[in-house]
Design an enzyme around this catalytic site. Structure first.
Site, PDB file in Angstrom:
ATOM      1  CE  LYS A 216      -4.221  -2.790   2.553  1.00 53.30           C
ATOM      2  NZ  LYS A 216      -3.571  -3.426   1.690  1.00 53.30           N
ATOM      3  CB  THR A 217       4.056   1.784  -1.002  1.00 55.48           C
ATOM      4  OG1 THR A 217       4.081   1.441   0.411  1.00 55.48           O
ATOM      5  CG2 THR A 217       4.244   3.768  -1.638  1.00 55.48           C
ATOM      6  CB  THR A 218       2.064   5.955  -4.943  1.00 58.10           C
ATOM      7  OG1 THR A 218       1.280   5.661  -4.565  1.00 58.10           O
ATOM      8  CG2 THR A 218       2.943   5.621  -6.372  1.00 58.10           C
TER       9      THR A 218
ATOM     10  N   GLY B 239      -0.407   1.700  -5.634  1.00 61.46           N
ATOM     11  CA  GLY B 239      -0.623   3.002  -6.681  1.00 61.46           C
ATOM     12  C   GLY B 239      -0.403   3.446  -7.780  1.00 61.46           C
TER      13      GLY B 239
END
Lengths: 299, 206
Positions: B6-8, B137
Site C-alpha cells: 500500500k504505497t506509491t 498506487g
C-alpha cells in the site's frame, strides 16, 4: 673420525651416527651429513638447520620463519615467469621448460584464467599453484555471485594473499611453494598487476619476474618504458626477455607461453593469438642474433 | 502493513543521477498508522531504496543490505556500485520469497555507470529500468508515466515528473497519501524535499 672441509667446516664438535646418516655438530649448528668418506666430506647435504626450521609455527632467534624462506627457494628453482603492465593492458610470458619430447605440445600450462578478466602466471611447485588457482577462481566466482560484478583485482589479490599467508602460520601444513603474478584490465581502473609470494605478501607492480632467472629478467624489464607502451609492443619485448634469460646450456628446449589482457582483448584474459605470438618469437630470436653478431664484431 | 503493498513509489534516471519519490502513508487495515512515513531509505552514501509492501519486511531487508554493502565498501575501499546493492536485495528477496512481502526500487549514483534505477518486485526478480513505479498506487499511473516519460530529461524535469505522478496516484489510491517525499541523488550528494498540502500538484477533474 676427522672431517675436513665441506660445508660443515674444519672443526667438528660431535658426531652421531644414525644408520647411513650422520648428525654432525660444529660451533653453531647441527648438520645432517649423508656420506663421510674417510677424511674427506662428500655429498654433504646440508639440509636442516635443525631446531628452528622444521615448522612454519617457529621463529628463529634472528626473527625468520625458515619454512617460508625455503618455500621461496622452491620458487627460485622453477623456470622464469614475467609480467609487464603497460598503458593499455598486462602481458605475461612464461619460459616453460620441456622435460621430455613425449609431452603433448601446449600441455602443462603455467598461465591460468581466474574469471574472464583476470589472468595468473605461476612459478614454483606447480601442484601448489594449481590448487591455489582453484581457490582464486572460487573467490572470484563467489564475489560475482554475491555482488553482481567482476571482482576488482586488488581485492582478489588481497584475498588470495590472505589464503597463502594462512598456510604460513601452522605446523600442521606447509606454505605454498609457488609465487603468482595476476593481471587484469578494465575501462575504469585500467591495467593492474599484482604479485603474491609464498609469505602471503601482495604488491602491485609495473613489471615483475619470478623463478630462476628473475634477477636477469628484472634487469631487462627495468630498461623498458612500459608506461608509454601498448600491449602489442610489450608482447614482443616479453618474448625477447624470456629468450634472453633462458639458459641454453643448463635447460635445453622450452616453450614460450604468452598471454595478455587489455583494451585490445576488451578486458578478457586470453592466450596471445598464434600469429602475434609467432611475430613476437621471431622478433625475440632476431634480437638475440643481433646481440651475438655485435659480440663477434667487437672481437 | 498487511495484504497488498500500500504505497506509491517511483524512481527516474537522468544524466548525472536519479530522482526518487514516495508517498508517506502507512496503514494497518484502514487506520493510517503513520501519515508522514519516510519510505526513502539510505543504503549507502549515494544509494537509496524505495520500500513498498510490509514495513517490517522491507525495514529488515534494508538493514541487512545496508550492513552487507557497508562491509563490502570498506573491504574494497571504494564506493559501492548500485548494481551491487540491487544484487544484494535481489538475493535476499528471492531466497526468502515465500516468507517476504517486499517490493523494492533501488536507485543511486556510482562512478562506473552514473545514475541507475533497479526494480526488485515481489518474487525477487531484478531488472534495470530508465524509470520505475511501484506499490499499490502505481497501477493508476502507468498510463501517465508511459505517456509522459521521455529520455534525456533534466533533474528538474524529473522532479516534476515524479511529483506529478505520485500526486495522481495519491488522488486515486486510498492506500497512498500524505506528503510527497522526493530525493535527488547525484555525484555531489543527496538533496531531499517534501511536497505537502497546497504545494501538491493539483489536477482538476471537473
Amino acid at each position: 673420525m676427522h672431517i675436513i672441509g665441506g660445508v660443515v667446516g674444519p672443526v667438528v664438535r660431535e658426531v652421531l651416527a644414525v644408520s647411513h646418516i650422520f648428525l654432525v655438530r660444529n660451533e653453531l649448528h647441527w648438520y645432517r651429513v649423508i656420506k663421510i668418506h674417510l677424511g674427506i666430506t662428500e655429498n654433504i647435504l646440508r639440509t636442516n638447520l635443525l631446531k628452528y626450521d622444521l615448522s612454519a609455527s617457529t621463529f628463529s632467534p634472528d626473527g625468520r620463519v625458515f619454512q617460508v624462506e625455503y618455500a621461496m627457494k622452491a620458487v627460485e628453482n622453477s623456470s622464469t615467469a614475467i609480467g609487464i603492465r603497460c598503458k593499455d593492458g598486462v602481458v605475461f610470458g612464461v619460459e616453460k621448460l620441456v622435460l621430455s619430447k613425449l609431452y603433448e605440445q601446449g600441455s602443462n600450462k603455467r598461465i591460468f584464467n581466474i574469471d574472464r578478466h583476470v589472468g595468473m602466471a605461476v612459478a614454483g611447485l606447480l601442484a601448489d599453484a594449481r590448487s591455489l588457482t582453484d581457490i582464486a577462481r572460487e573467490e572470484a566466482s563467489n564475489f560475482r555471485s554475491n555482488y553482481g560484478y567482476d571482482i576488482p583485482l586488488r581485492h582478489l589479490a588481497d584475498r588470495v594473499a590472505m589464503y597463502v599467508h594462512a598456510y604460513t602460520l601452522y605446523s600442521a601444513v606447509r606454505p605454498f611453494g609457488s609465487s603468482f603474478i595476476m593481471g587484469s584490465y578494465d575501462k575504469d581502473d585500467g591495467a593492474q598487476m599484482y604479485m603474491i609470494d609464498p609469505s602471503g605478501v601482495s604488491h602491485g607492480y609495473w613489471g615483475c619476474a619470478i623463478g630462476k632467472a628473475k634477477e636477469a629478467a628484472k634487469t631487462e624489464i627495468e630498461k623498458l618504458q612500459m608506461k608509454d607502451m601498448t600491449c602489442r609492443e610489450v608482447v614482443k619485448e616479453v618474448a625477447k626477455i624470456i629468450y634472453i634469460v633462458h639458459d641454453e646450456v643448463k635447460d635445453k628446449s622450452f616453450e614460450l607461453e604468452l598471454s595478455w589482457v587489455g583494451e585490445s582483448t576488451k578486458g578478457r584474459h586470453e592466450l596471445v593469438p598464434k600469429d602475434i605470438k609467432e611475430e613476437a618469437e621471431k622478433y625475440a630470436k632476431e634480437s638475440l642474433e643481433e646481440d651475438d653478431e655485435s659480440d663477434e664484431d667487437n672481437m | 502493513m498487511v495484504g497488498t503493498p500500500k504505497t506509491t513509489i517511483m524512481a527516474v534516471e537522468f544524466d548525472g543521477g536519479v530522482v526518487i519519490g514516495a508517498d508517506s502513508r502507512t496503514t494497518t487495515g484502514s487506520y493510517i498508522a503513520n501519515r508522514v512515513t519516510d519510505k526513502l531509505t539510505p543504503i549507502h552514501d549515494l544509494i537509496f531504496c524505495c520500500r513498498s509492501g510490509s514495513a517490517a519486511d522491507t525495514q529488515a531487508i534494508a538493514d541487512a543490505v545496508t550492513y552487507q554493502l557497508g562491509f563490502h565498501s570498506i573491504e574494497l575501499d571504494e564506493l559501492p556500485l548500485v548494481q551491487t546493492a540491487a544484487n544484494l536485495f535481489k538475493d535476499m528477496c528471492y531466497k526468502y520469497r515465500e516468507e517476504l512481502m517486499a517490493g523494492i526500487i533501488v536507485a543511486g549514483w556510482d562512478k562506473r555507470n552514473g545514475g541507475q534505477v533497479y526494480t526488485v518486485p515481489m518474487g525477487g526478480m531484478m531488472v534495470r529500468q530508465p524509470f520505475s513505479v511501484g506499490g499499490s498506487g502505481s497501477t493508476y499511473i502507468y498510463g501517465y508515466v508511459d505517456s509522459t516519460y521521455k529520455p534525456g530529461m533534466t533533474k528538474e524535469e524529473c522532479l516534476d515528473f515524479t511529483s506529478n505522478a505520485i500526486a495522481l496516484a495519491m488522488d486515486r489510491d486510498g492506500s497512498s497519501g500524505g506528503v510527497i517525499r522526493l530525493a535527488a541523488i547525484t555525484e555531489k550528494g543527496v538533496e531531499r524535499k517534501v511536497v505537502s498540502g497546497s504545494q501538491l500538484p493539483y489536477f482538476a477533474s471537473a
